[in-house]
Design an enzyme around this catalytic site. Structure first.
Site, short mmCIF file in Angstrom:
data_model
loop_
_atom_site.label_atom_id
_atom_site.label_comp_id
_atom_site.label_asym_id
_atom_site.label_seq_id
_atom_site.Cartn_x
_atom_site.Cartn_y
_atom_site.Cartn_z
N TYR A 1 0.71 -1.09 0.17
CA TYR A 1 0.06 -0.04 -0.18
C TYR A 1 0.92 1.15 0.02
O TYR A 1 2.00 1.07 -0.43
CB TYR A 1 -1.07 -0.07 1.19
N ARG B 1 -5.77 10.08 -11.07
CA ARG B 1 -5.19 10.83 -9.78
C ARG B 1 -4.67 9.66 -8.90
O ARG B 1 -5.33 9.35 -8.03
CB ARG B 1 -6.20 11.43 -9.27
N LYS C 1 -5.73 -1.94 -2.91
CA LYS C 1 -6.75 -1.83 -2.03
C LYS C 1 -7.46 -3.18 -1.60
O LYS C 1 -7.92 -3.42 -0.54
CB LYS C 1 -7.89 -0.75 -2.70
N GLU D 1 -11.93 4.57 -6.84
CA GLU D 1 -10.51 4.98 -6.37
C GLU D 1 -9.73 5.78 -7.18
O GLU D 1 -9.45 5.38 -8.32
CB GLU D 1 -9.81 3.60 -5.89
N ASP D 2 -9.15 7.01 -6.78
CA ASP D 2 -8.20 7.77 -7.51
C ASP D 2 -8.83 8.18 -8.94
O ASP D 2 -7.85 7.90 -9.86
CB ASP D 2 -6.89 6.96 -7.68
N ASP E 1 -14.04 6.17 -2.10
CA ASP E 1 -12.95 6.05 -0.91
C ASP E 1 -12.31 7.31 -0.68
O ASP E 1 -12.13 7.46 0.46
CB ASP E 1 -12.17 4.80 -1.46
N ASP E 2 -12.13 7.78 -1.85
CA ASP E 2 -11.13 9.14 -1.63
C ASP E 2 -11.83 10.23 -1.05
O ASP E 2 -11.28 11.13 -0.27
CB ASP E 2 -10.56 9.52 -3.01
N ASN F 1 -0.39 11.58 -0.10
CA ASN F 1 0.26 10.51 -0.09
C ASN F 1 0.97 10.50 -1.60
O ASN F 1 0.37 11.37 -2.59
CB ASN F 1 -0.66 9.05 -0.39
#
Ligand SMILES: NC(=O)C1=CN([C@@H]2O[C@H](COP(=O)(O)OP(=O)(O)OC[C@H]3O[C@@H](n4cnc5c(N)ncnc54)[C@H](O)[C@@H]3O)[C@@H](O)[C@H]2O)C=CC1
Ligand SMILES: CC(=O)C(=O)O
Ligand SMILES: [Mg+2]
Length: 624
Positions: free
Chosen positions: A145, A200, A218, A290-291, A313-314, A453
């Site tokens: 991760y 992203r 994830k 995600e992202d 999730d973000d 991150n």
């Protein structure tokens, strides 16, 4: 060889089995949950799904990662399953294999090499991969991760070995074509999908199809931190091109070599993807976004959240983990969230999601919505969001302030005098020493979260935050930082990462077959994590529980998800399990090797009275 390994193994084994003892104090329950209780043990075994014999033999079996045990196959299994002579004649226990793996990992020259070694193990022997990951979660989470997964994504073209997810591209833009792709995946009973379009990836920007590493990472945490079965999980990359010129020029690039498509064609691809997944796996298949890039993350969440079992999730997971940290911090500052003022650096999906959840929490504490918005200041790449801003995003409108325009964060902090400063901007070092110092002058316990991150993008380091404030800071970061010692006192920085939230929410959504995941679920998850922060955590300046506690926290979150979702009718698993904790535990993945030779179990009549649904048949073992 075994003799020389055995002392360490013996130590490891007893430690591991202690950790694995299933006892725990359940939330909101009077009794201890323990497999030492014969009645609970009987029920647990009963609702463990039935074992089935794999119809694989010989080399085929050794090449099937979900079944392979390598040298841990017993003599009986080797003979019965056509493996005899295919393996070296010696035998190893799973503990010995795990010890061998971790020893080798520690000898690797760097984290990318460790990622590649673990990835190879994942390809060969799934149980052993999860065994090693679960037993060493603090050490290995930074590998599978953030931050190492970011590095792995950047080098993905070079380290790619075996497919671990599905690729859906612009060339497959119809429900039937995507459905066919889903049919190519070796498992049919998919209950959770993590999907990205790679625009992203962490704070690293557009990594195109190299971003597949994020859904893979994830979902590894779904298994390790919530016990979701690996064969229920599907990582997906949606390839609609990339605007990253470096990748378009990269000879090893693995995706479509074209600029990103936007607008109607992109939306049609996403709509077709959602429809194909539901058609293939049913309405309750969970889809975690995600992202995705800034322009799509909120837009797609708003588009799908009432029609599918999905979340971003973000936005939502991050909001929950930050509110959890703030609630825990409020036990130290003795101030409610509604008493604080907040400055955010960054006003993208993560920051806006957090700010909106703080508003909900402040409202629940009795503050009016307008007063709640007035306490939150957002600063993005164009500076403080004020009423003078043209083309203001409608989501940002209520946050816009009647104030002077400025891009200077220190100036904003001096004007607002916030109790908490939260970074989700991808700007390394944006929280300068001067800003941290000012925060510590105006607050006895300043709250500073550097959430971006991977580590290279953090707004400040843990060392700067603790040193400049002489240990008074209540700090969290998205990626892990090492412990810090100041004046002989040890500080263990907490990781404010959505990994505390999404595994538990997913576990609840999957097991109780949720139709939708409502926003209130994330606030509940936040409160559950906050309640799990102990005085022991505070002793080290940490406002999050330890990473190794997440698996138990996920169970607590799943229980609360279930309780809430049966109340409002969004849970569709019937009959409703009476003992939800037992039901959850009985369905979770075990890192112990399965017995591969079939033994049937006859369900006694009287055991079917406990209000559990009829057990599903899967290949997981019934522990004995
Ligand atoms: N700790 C955690 O659990 C999570 C951390 N993140 C991290 O948060 C960061 C942002 O994620 P998202 O909000 O989803 O991205 P995003 O792309 O939606 O938003 C980025 C925001 O940062 C702002 N920004 C960029 N440069 C800036 C500058 N020089 N000064 C001020 N603001 C600037 C942009 O204007 C935008 O508002 C990423 O690094 C991501 O890895 C995201 C989700 C979870
Ligand atoms: C942690 C996470 O989801 C991110 O940085 O995007
Ligand atoms: Mg993310």
């Amino acid at each position: 060889m075994y003799r020389c390994l055995s002392p360490c193994i013996a130590r490891e084994t007893s430690h591991v089995s202690m950790k694995r003892s299933l006892s725990c104090t359940a939330v909101n329950r009077r009794r201890e949950w323990s497999l030492d209780d014969p009645e609970q043990k009987r029920l647990y075994k009963l609702y463990r799904p039935e074992r089935v014999t794999p119809n694989k033999r010989g080399l085929d079996l050794l090449k099937t990662p979900s079944l392979n045990k390598g040298m841990a196959f017993t003599l009986y299994e080797r003979q019965y399953l056509g493996l005899h002579g295919l393996l070296p004649p010696a035998f190893m226990t799973e503990e010995q294999q795990a010890y061998r793996v971790i020893t080798k990992l520690r000898q690797q020259p760097d984290d990318l090499a460790r990622y590649i070694q673990l990835d190879g193990l994942h390809d060969r022997n799934e149980k052993l991969f999860y065994r090693v990951l679960c037993d060493n979660i603090k050490e290995l989470m930074p590998i599978v991760y953030t931050p190492t997964v970011g590095l792995a994504c950047q080098h993905f073209g070079f380290i790619y070995r075996n497919p671990k997810g599905l690729y859906v591209t612009l060339n497959d833009n119809s429900i039937s074509k995507i459905y066919q792709i889903l049919c190519n995946w070796p498992y049919n009973d998919i209950r959770a999908i993590v999907v990205t379009d790679g625009e992203r990836i962490l704070g690293l920007g557009d990594l195109g199809s190299y971003g597949i590493g994020i859904p893979v990472g994830k979902l590894a945490l779904y298994v390790a931190l919530a016990g979701v079965l690996p064969e229920w999980c599907l990582p997906v990359f949606i390839d609609c091109g990339t605007d990253n010129q470096k990748l378009l020029n990269d000879p090893f690039y693995t995706g479509l070599r074209r600029k990103r498509v936007r607008g109607e064609e992109y939306d049609r691809l996403m709509d077709n993807f959602m429809a194909a997944c539901t058609k293939k796996y049913g309405q309750t298949c969970l889809i975690q976004f995600e992202d995705f890039g800034n322009r799509d993350a909120y837009r797609l969440l708003d588009r799908y959240k009432n029609n599918y079992c999905m979340f971003n999730d973000d936005i939502q997971g991050t909001a929950a983990v930050v509110v959890a940290g703030l609630l825990a911090a409020s036990r130290i500052t003795k101030k409610k969230l509604s008493d604080e003022k907040f400055v955010f650096l960054g006003a993208g999906g993560a920051a806006t999601g957090i700010a909106e959840m703080i508003i909900r929490q402040m409202e629940s504490e009795g503050l009016s919505t307008a007063d709640a918005y007035a306490r939150i200041y957002l600063v993005d790449i164009d500076g403080l969001i004020t009423k003078n801003r043209r083309n203001l995003d409608p989501r940002h409108e209520p946050f816009a302030k009647d104030a002077k325009d400025t891009k200077d964060l220190l100036e904003v902090v001096k004007m607002v005098k916030p109790g908490a400063l939260i970074g989700a901007s991808t700007v390394r070092g944006a929280f300068t020493n001067e800003i941290i110092k000012y925060m510590s002058e105006i607050n006895p316990r300043p709250i500073i979260f550097a959430l971006s991150n991977p580590t290279s993008k953090a707004e400040c380091t843990a060392e700067d935050a603790y040193t400049i404030t002489r240990g008074r800071v209540l700090f969290a970061s998205g990626s892990p930082f090492k412990n810090i010692e100041i004046d002989g006192k040890l500080y263990k920085p907490g990781q404010g990462n959505n990994a505390y939230i999404f595994p538990g929410v997913a576990l609840g959504a999957i097991l109780f077959k949720l139709k939708h995941i409502q926003d209130k679920i994330f606030l509940l998850a936040a409160r559950t994590v906050a309640e799990s922060v102990s005085e022991e955590n505070f002793k080290y300046g940490r406002i999050y529980p330890r990473l190794k506690e997440i698996r138990e926290i996920s169970i607590k979150i799943a229980m609360r998800v279930a309780e809430e979702s049966y109340k409002d009718g969004s849970a569709t698993l019937y009959p409703e399990p009476e003992d939800k904790e037992m039901w959850i535990r009985s369905q979770m993945y075990s890192v112990e090797y399965d017995e591969l030779i079939n033994k049937t179990y006859n369900w006694p009549e009287q055991d079917m009275k406990h209000g559990f649904p009829v057990p599903v048949v899967r290949r997981d073992s019934m522990d004995e």
